[in-house]
Motif scaffolding. Sequence first.
Motif, PDB file in Angstrom:
ATOM      1  N   ASP A  14      24.343-107.757  34.749  1.00 40.10           N
ATOM      2  CA  ASP A  14      23.656-106.486  34.942  1.00 40.10           C
ATOM      3  C   ASP A  14      24.545-105.610  35.812  1.00 40.10           C
ATOM      4  N   LYS A  15      25.143-104.578  35.199  1.00 37.22           N
ATOM      5  CA  LYS A  15      26.104-103.758  35.941  1.00 37.22           C
ATOM      6  C   LYS A  15      25.438-102.883  36.992  1.00 37.22           C
ATOM      7  N   GLY A  16      24.105-102.882  37.001  1.00 38.63           N
ATOM      8  CA  GLY A  16      23.392-102.196  38.074  1.00 38.63           C
ATOM      9  C   GLY A  16      23.433-102.996  39.360  1.00 38.63           C
ATOM     10  N   VAL A  17      23.736-104.308  39.236  1.00 42.90           N
ATOM     11  CA  VAL A  17      23.848-105.184  40.404  1.00 42.90           C
ATOM     12  C   VAL A  17      25.297-105.161  40.887  1.00 42.90           C
ATOM     13  N   LEU A  18      25.491-104.973  42.187  1.00 39.07           N
ATOM     14  CA  LEU A  18      26.841-104.838  42.735  1.00 39.07           C
ATOM     15  C   LEU A  18      27.615-106.147  42.625  1.00 39.07           C
ATOM     16  N   PRO A  19      28.933-106.079  42.412  1.00 39.93           N
ATOM     17  CA  PRO A  19      29.764-107.293  42.350  1.00 39.93           C
ATOM     18  C   PRO A  19      29.752-108.033  43.688  1.00 39.93           C
ATOM     19  N   SER A  20      30.000-109.333  43.628  1.00 42.29           N
ATOM     20  CA  SER A  20      30.058-110.130  44.853  1.00 42.29           C
ATOM     21  C   SER A  20      31.505-110.502  45.147  1.00 42.29           C
ATOM     22  N   LEU A  21      31.862-110.475  46.418  1.00 37.49           N
ATOM     23  CA  LEU A  21      33.237-110.758  46.841  1.00 37.49           C
ATOM     24  C   LEU A  21      33.511-112.257  46.777  1.00 37.49           C
ATOM     25  N   LEU A  22      34.557-112.636  46.039  1.00 32.16           N
ATOM     26  CA  LEU A  22      34.948-114.043  45.920  1.00 32.16           C
ATOM     27  C   LEU A  22      35.926-114.437  47.015  1.00 32.16           C
ATOM     28  N   CYS A  23      36.938-113.594  47.235  1.00 36.99           N
ATOM     29  CA  CYS A  23      37.923-113.868  48.279  1.00 36.99           C
ATOM     30  C   CYS A  23      38.735-112.612  48.553  1.00 36.99           C
ATOM     31  N   GLU A  24      39.457-112.626  49.641  1.00 37.06           N
ATOM     32  CA  GLU A  24      40.323-111.503  49.999  1.00 37.06           C
ATOM     33  C   GLU A  24      41.516-112.018  50.787  1.00 37.06           C
ATOM     34  N   VAL A  25      42.590-111.241  50.760  1.00 36.25           N
ATOM     35  CA  VAL A  25      43.788-111.606  51.516  1.00 36.25           C
ATOM     36  C   VAL A  25      44.450-110.328  52.021  1.00 36.25           C
ATOM     37  N   ASN A  26      44.941-110.366  53.242  1.00 40.43           N
ATOM     38  CA  ASN A  26      45.587-109.202  53.848  1.00 40.43           C
ATOM     39  C   ASN A  26      47.099-109.383  53.805  1.00 40.43           C
ATOM     40  N   THR A  27      47.783-108.481  53.099  1.00 43.09           N
ATOM     41  CA  THR A  27      49.246-108.560  52.978  1.00 43.09           C
ATOM     42  C   THR A  27      49.959-107.814  54.087  1.00 43.09           C
ATOM     43  N   ASN A  28      49.224-106.938  54.814  1.00 43.94           N
ATOM     44  CA  ASN A  28      49.821-106.082  55.844  1.00 43.94           C
ATOM     45  C   ASN A  28      50.919-105.186  55.261  1.00 43.94           C
ATOM     46  N   ALA A  29      50.751-104.807  54.003  1.00 44.99           N
ATOM     47  CA  ALA A  29      51.735-103.939  53.333  1.00 44.99           C
ATOM     48  C   ALA A  29      50.996-102.820  52.595  1.00 44.99           C
ATOM     49  N   ARG A  30      51.737-101.801  52.226  1.00 46.55           N
ATOM     50  CA  ARG A  30      51.145-100.695  51.454  1.00 46.55           C
ATOM     51  C   ARG A  30      51.282-101.041  49.971  1.00 46.55           C
ATOM     52  N   LEU A  31      50.231-101.566  49.410  1.00 43.59           N
ATOM     53  CA  LEU A  31      50.261-102.079  48.042  1.00 43.59           C
ATOM     54  C   LEU A  31      50.310-100.950  47.008  1.00 43.59           C
ATOM     55  N   SER A  90      45.567 -99.450  49.677  1.00 48.06           N
ATOM     56  CA  SER A  90      46.549 -99.021  50.679  1.00 48.06           C
ATOM     57  C   SER A  90      46.276 -99.655  52.032  1.00 48.06           C
ATOM     58  N   ASP A  91      45.079-100.230  52.216  1.00 47.68           N
ATOM     59  CA  ASP A  91      44.779-100.897  53.483  1.00 47.68           C
ATOM     60  C   ASP A  91      45.439-102.274  53.595  1.00 47.68           C
ATOM     61  N   GLY A  92      46.151-102.688  52.516  1.00 45.95           N
ATOM     62  CA  GLY A  92      46.882-103.956  52.542  1.00 45.95           C
ATOM     63  C   GLY A  92      46.114-105.131  51.981  1.00 45.95           C
ATOM     64  N   PHE A  93      44.845-104.938  51.649  1.00 45.09           N
ATOM     65  CA  PHE A  93      44.023-106.044  51.158  1.00 45.09           C
ATOM     66  C   PHE A  93      44.033-106.140  49.632  1.00 45.09           C
ATOM     67  N   ILE A  94      44.041-107.384  49.158  1.00 43.58           N
ATOM     68  CA  ILE A  94      43.759-107.694  47.754  1.00 43.58           C
ATOM     69  C   ILE A  94      42.428-108.425  47.744  1.00 43.58           C
ATOM     70  N   LYS A  95      41.500-107.978  46.893  1.00 44.46           N
ATOM     71  CA  LYS A  95      40.179-108.599  46.839  1.00 44.46           C
ATOM     72  C   LYS A  95      39.823-108.975  45.405  1.00 44.46           C
ATOM     73  N   MET A  96      39.146-110.110  45.272  1.00 52.27           N
ATOM     74  CA  MET A  96      38.656-110.569  43.975  1.00 52.27           C
ATOM     75  C   MET A  96      37.131-110.500  43.974  1.00 52.27           C
ATOM     76  N   TRP A  97      36.581-109.870  42.919  1.00 55.12           N
ATOM     77  CA  TRP A  97      35.140-109.661  42.830  1.00 55.12           C
ATOM     78  C   TRP A  97      34.597-110.298  41.560  1.00 55.12           C
ATOM     79  N   LYS A  98      33.406-110.892  41.676  1.00 57.38           N
ATOM     80  CA  LYS A  98      32.724-111.436  40.506  1.00 57.38           C
ATOM     81  C   LYS A  98      31.717-110.408  40.015  1.00 57.38           C
ATOM     82  N   LEU A  99      31.859-110.017  38.747  1.00 57.47           N
ATOM     83  CA  LEU A  99      30.958-109.018  38.176  1.00 57.47           C
ATOM     84  C   LEU A  99      29.690-109.678  37.656  1.00 57.47           C
TER      85      LEU A  99
END
Length: 390
Positions: A279-296, A267-276
């Motif tokens: 080991d699921k105990g290790v947090l995903p890393s952010l690949l990229c993000e984009v702000n649409t300025n809309a309520r997705l 709802s903050d308008g962002f779309i984010k892509m994460w690399k998993l």
Amino acid sequence: MELVAGCYEQVLFGFAVHLEPKASGDHEKWTPAADFTHHAHTASVSAVAVSSRFVVTGSKDETIHIYDMKKKIDHGALVHHNGTITCLKFHGNRHLISGAEDGLICVWDAKKWECLKSMKAHRGHVTFLSIHPSGKLALSVGTDKTLRTWNLVEGRSAFIKNIKQNAHIVEWSPRGEKYVVVILNKIDVYQLDTASVSGTVTNEKRVSSVRFLSESLLAVAGDEEFVRFFDCDSLVCLSQFKAHENRVKDMFTFETPEHHIIVTASSDGFIKMWKLKEDKGVLPSLLCEVNTNARLTCVAVWLDRVTDTKESLLPAVEPPPVSKQEQSKRNKKESGCEVQEEERQLKPDMKKCGLTGDSNKPTKGSSLLSTKKRKTVEMLEKKKRKKKKI
């Protein structure tokens, strides 16, 4: 690849994601770039689904719009439902299944865009549906407090289970050996062989989206900024990470030869892509993000792949016969509503492919309508009315 997302503001966003090697050559850089915005609906976008060629969107305006991603054109609209489109699912590249607040589940031929089957699924709204990996079964939940199993080969209800509350999500696991049913913040895990609950996972807030990452690993997003990973066998939360500054509305997952990717929309308008990580105990890393300025509201990823040669296992059901007189009436009613597909002109087939009832009764359009043609026909009708008044 292309990120596609719908929003309350009636727009479908498209962002092309480019993979560029970094200067060091060690890692790829994922860069999203605005590709298109399309304002085809007259109400908020409620659902999105992707195949190898098409992106389809459902809306509160009761229509399903089709976008040809190869040609980057609006391919027309499906107008069979009488209510908000709540869910859209492709199986392979040949069939689309839609559910709506009118209680119907419709099976569409994704080549000719004809309605093959129209099933009265729930006494209330259809809130969600999921297709078994085999394509022979589907599950649906609705506001009549039932979980229904559908035999898609025969086009009929196979089993009805009363679940005491209204579920809003149902999802098959990748191999189809289990499925989950979501009611508010509780996720019931069912085993296919027993059709009974083997355990329950409880999220802190109401669940908005679930995605299986493997046969036992489930990603869960809710009305909060966190995404959690649960083991469906041990029912333990393995890890969690903060994905957004506001609630996560939807998720989408896919795999590349190198990575397992999860996409989140908020709802903050962002779309984010994460690399998993493996080991699921290790947090995903952010690949990229984009702000649409809309309520997705919904998100998916269209992958520009070669069309899958393996067709859906859903049967190509032939429409029932329609009388010449009735067909003549329908052809007149829908004259001028032709749509170009792959540089061929296809006339919409107005035959209803429902399972029950008189096949000769006219139905609300169960075929593809060109957006421009539909508007042109409406304008001509208005002019005729004005002339009659004069």
